[in-house]
Scaffold this motif. Structure first.
Motif, PDB file in Angstrom:
ATOM      1  N   THR A  76       5.520   8.298  -8.760  1.00  0.00           N
ATOM      2  CA  THR A  76       4.118   8.548  -9.119  1.00  0.00           C
ATOM      3  C   THR A  76       3.368   9.274  -8.007  1.00  0.00           C
ATOM      4  O   THR A  76       2.135   9.306  -7.999  1.00  0.00           O
ATOM      5  CB  THR A  76       3.409   7.215  -9.423  1.00  0.00           C
ATOM      6  OG1 THR A  76       3.528   6.347  -8.275  1.00  0.00           O
ATOM      7  CG2 THR A  76       4.028   6.525 -10.624  1.00  0.00           C
TER       8      THR A  76
ATOM      9  N   SER B 159       0.608  11.960  -8.735  1.00  0.00           N
ATOM     10  CA  SER B 159      -0.441  11.528  -9.655  1.00  0.00           C
ATOM     11  C   SER B 159      -1.718  12.333  -9.454  1.00  0.00           C
ATOM     12  O   SER B 159      -2.149  12.586  -8.323  1.00  0.00           O
ATOM     13  CB  SER B 159      -0.720  10.036  -9.433  1.00  0.00           C
ATOM     14  OG  SER B 159      -1.899   9.658 -10.095  1.00  0.00           O
TER      15      SER B 159
ATOM     16  N   PHE C 269      -0.232   4.818 -15.570  1.00  0.00           N
ATOM     17  CA  PHE C 269       0.822   5.545 -14.869  1.00  0.00           C
ATOM     18  C   PHE C 269       2.123   5.581 -15.676  1.00  0.00           C
ATOM     19  O   PHE C 269       3.158   6.002 -15.153  1.00  0.00           O
ATOM     20  CB  PHE C 269       1.084   4.898 -13.498  1.00  0.00           C
ATOM     21  CG  PHE C 269       0.019   5.189 -12.479  1.00  0.00           C
ATOM     22  CD1 PHE C 269       0.173   6.214 -11.566  1.00  0.00           C
ATOM     23  CD2 PHE C 269      -1.141   4.429 -12.440  1.00  0.00           C
ATOM     24  CE1 PHE C 269      -0.800   6.475 -10.616  1.00  0.00           C
ATOM     25  CE2 PHE C 269      -2.121   4.686 -11.508  1.00  0.00           C
ATOM     26  CZ  PHE C 269      -1.962   5.716 -10.586  1.00  0.00           C
TER      27      PHE C 269
ATOM     28  N   GLU D 208       3.788   9.056 -15.993  1.00  0.00           N
ATOM     29  CA  GLU D 208       4.243   9.569 -14.694  1.00  0.00           C
ATOM     30  C   GLU D 208       5.533   8.884 -14.255  1.00  0.00           C
ATOM     31  O   GLU D 208       6.412   9.513 -13.659  1.00  0.00           O
ATOM     32  CB  GLU D 208       3.141   9.382 -13.657  1.00  0.00           C
ATOM     33  CG  GLU D 208       1.931  10.268 -13.927  1.00  0.00           C
ATOM     34  CD  GLU D 208       0.818  10.027 -12.930  1.00  0.00           C
ATOM     35  OE1 GLU D 208       1.144   9.690 -11.780  1.00  0.00           O
ATOM     36  OE2 GLU D 208      -0.348  10.179 -13.298  1.00  0.00           O
ATOM     37  N   VAL D 209       5.658   7.587 -14.535  1.00  0.00           N
ATOM     38  CA  VAL D 209       6.897   6.874 -14.215  1.00  0.00           C
ATOM     39  C   VAL D 209       8.046   7.454 -15.037  1.00  0.00           C
ATOM     40  O   VAL D 209       9.127   7.735 -14.509  1.00  0.00           O
ATOM     41  CB  VAL D 209       6.750   5.368 -14.489  1.00  0.00           C
ATOM     42  CG1 VAL D 209       8.111   4.669 -14.399  1.00  0.00           C
ATOM     43  CG2 VAL D 209       5.783   4.737 -13.495  1.00  0.00           C
TER      44      VAL D 209
END
Length: 566
Positions: free
Chosen positions: A513, A516, A542, A545-546
């Motif tokens: 992440t 970000s 998140f 993004e993970v």
């Protein structure tokens, strides 16, 4: 073979064994002694700690050692200094009437130069921990090129403590003609791999099952909020008087904190963890074995190799992540045919972890209520009489004329006065205390916000300091401050067998992440490292993004994959 006298052991060994009070061999000894005495094959012996393994392998080998040779003939490898010293002491006791047999212990935490000097006496038997053995090999102080026997004791523990590479290095220094005996409580994949690579068509002996070892152990658990855990621990100790116990904690910081709490409250307790020097560890263990203290607070790593047969209780102040660790902890009580009690303090949100332990180990663990003040005083009265009626020795002399005239009191009145005097402070302490069994949790059964905040704070502090066992036993270094509905739970394709630890998982999530848009790190919730896979929780915002970031990373050369868990 129901008696040691029915074995073919030499008269010298039988005399030493007899003086130690050994009459009938244990099951592992019945099967192992005749095998080693008459067979040239390698051996895998599966048996729990405390079943007499040292005598099982050392007695037949002592009978065969060439005491006229000054070459090293037997090497015993074990995971900890404490176990190394215990095995050495046992072998020296068994060889009491074999004056030409010399045994030397080599281990870390003590002067290597003194150990090198002791090796100049040309012992035939070396008992050592892997790290120190390798140090002495590198210094040309040890030569195993002509050993006849190699014993890997508590092989599963050595591998779980990260000694795999050390073991392979040492094994490469030994001749192929040696006979290898592997002793282990469990047969996990790493132990299986070591046995396939370094043992030749081994014979197998398996004594009992995990459940059989636990037959004389009662398992209990108590649900308590984080803020009340210390008070609950105090009540469990007070409700079980005359106990001789080990309390297991996850981190070194927690271990010292609990030991300090107990000592400040007047209990004969002390801590055993990795921050102590070797001299401090020795002092604590000496006090515990002499029963100058009756409560030892310890981490799992520090307690490995301890050999104490008379423990009445094991208390899990914090649950371990690995069910096998729970079994090993509990198995330290209930030895030598005695009954034992294993008690676990769990927070409401740990019910899933407890279910996993129960499912994996098939242990029946009964829920109990934290004792009330009234129940504690009742137990304490029973404890006073238990101690009074079992202690028969006169410890000092005094003139009976010093006892005043008590004829005005009945027996019952006198006992009443003595109990009031003996238990006054404890009774006053619990007089106005609330019943912890009736404490209220939030509607979903989880801890309150204050409890969670306190736990998160202590967890972060504990992780920063905890390096015990490669940090594997610590809490997450950064716990989520979000509610569970603000988190998303992921399945992750790597686990313990990939040498993944929680600290690695935190690093992986942060790297995944790192790009970000919000330029902040995600809040991370629970991390569970299983054998073949893992689970982790991350702030919902998140999630994408993970999922995008992880496939672009590798862990120790391995591809990583995560998906939202059902």
């Amino acid at each position: 073979m129901n008696l040691f006298t029915e074995t073919n052991l030499s008269p010298e060994l039988l005399k030493a064994v007899g003086e130690l009070g050994f009459v009938s061999p244990t099951e592992i000894q019945k099967q192992t002694i005749p095998f080693i005495s008459s067979d040239i094959r390698d051996l895998i012996a599966l048996a729990q700690t405390g079943t007499g393994k040292t005598a099982a392998f050392s007695l037949p080998i002592l009978d065969m050692i060439d005491d006229g040779s000054r070459k090293i003939q037997l090497l015993v490898l074990c995971p900890t200094r404490e176990l190394c010293l215990q095995i050495t002491k046992d072998i020296k006791n068994y060889s009491k009437y074999l004056p030409n047999i010399k045994t030397t212990a080599v281990y870390g935490g003590s002067s290597i130069m003194e150990q090198i000097r002791s090796l100049r006496e040309k012992p035939q038997i070396i008992v050592g921990t892997p790290g120190r053995v390798i140090d002495l090999i590198n210094r040309k102080a040890l030569d195993f090129s002509e050993i006849h026997w190699l014993v890997l004791d508590e092989a599963d523990e050595m591998l779980s403590m990260g000694f795999k590479d050390d073991l392979e290095t040492i094994l490469s220094e030994t001749p192929e003609t040696k006979q290898t005996f592997l002793f282990s409580a469990t047969m996990n994949k790493e132990v299986e791999r070591i046995s396939k690579n370094y043992l030749t068509k081994p014979h197998r002996i398996s004594v009992g099952s995990i459940n059989e070892v636990k037959k004389n152990i009662t398992h209990e658990y108590y649900v308590v909020g984080y803020r009340h855990k210390k008070e609950a621990l105090k009540r469990l100790i007070d409700a079980n008087p005359n106990q001789y116990s080990i309390i297991f904690c996850r981190t070194r910081m927690e271990t010292q904190e609990i030991a300090d709490f107990l000592m400040q409250n007047g209990y004969a307790a002390d801590a055993l963890h990795g921050d102590l020097s070797q001299a401090q560890r020795d002092t604590v263990m000496k006090k515990f074995r002499l029963k100058n203290i009756d409560i030892l607070v310890a981490t799992d790593v520090a307690a490995r190799g301890l050999d104490v047969n008379s423990l009445t209780h094991v208390i899990h102040y914090s649950l371990p992540d690995d069910p096998e660790v729970f079994v090993h902890r509990s198995g330290r009580t209930g030895r030598a045919g005695k009954d034992g009690i294993s008690m676990a303090l769990i927070k409401p949100e740990e019910s899933r972890k407890l279910k996993q332990i129960k499912s994996s180990t098939k242990i029946e663990i009964s829920e109990k209520k934290i004792p009330t003040g009234t129940e504690i005083i009742k137990a304490q009265v029973g404890g006073v009489f238990e101690k009074l009626l079992t202690e028969h020795a006169d410890f000092f002399e005094f003139d009976d004329q010093l006892i005043p005239d008590l004829s005005e009191f009945s027996k019952e009145e006198l006992v009443h006065k003595l109990l009031q005097f003996q238990l006054r402070d404890l009774a006053l302490y619990y007089k106005d205390k609330n019943d912890l069994a009736e404490q209220k949790f939030s509607e979903d059964g989880r801890e309150s916000r204050r409890e969670r905040r306190d736990r998160e704070r202590d967890g972060r502090r504990g992780d920063r300091r905890d390096r015990d066992g490669g940090r594997d036993g610590g809490r997450d270094s950064r716990r989520s401050r979000k509610n569970s509905e603000d988190m998303v739970r992921f399945f992750f394709n790597l686990g313990k067998r990939d040498h993944l630890k929680k600290v690695d998982m935190l690093d992986i999530i942060n790297k995944a992440t790192a790009k970000s848009k919000s330029r902040k790190r995600p809040d991370i919730g629970d991390i569970e490292i299983m054998e073949k896979f893992s689970f982790f929780e991350v702030e919902k915002s998140f999630k994408d993004e993970v999922l995008r970031g992880l496939p672009n990373l590798k862990f120790k050369g391995k591809e990583m994959r995560a998906e939202v868990a059902n």
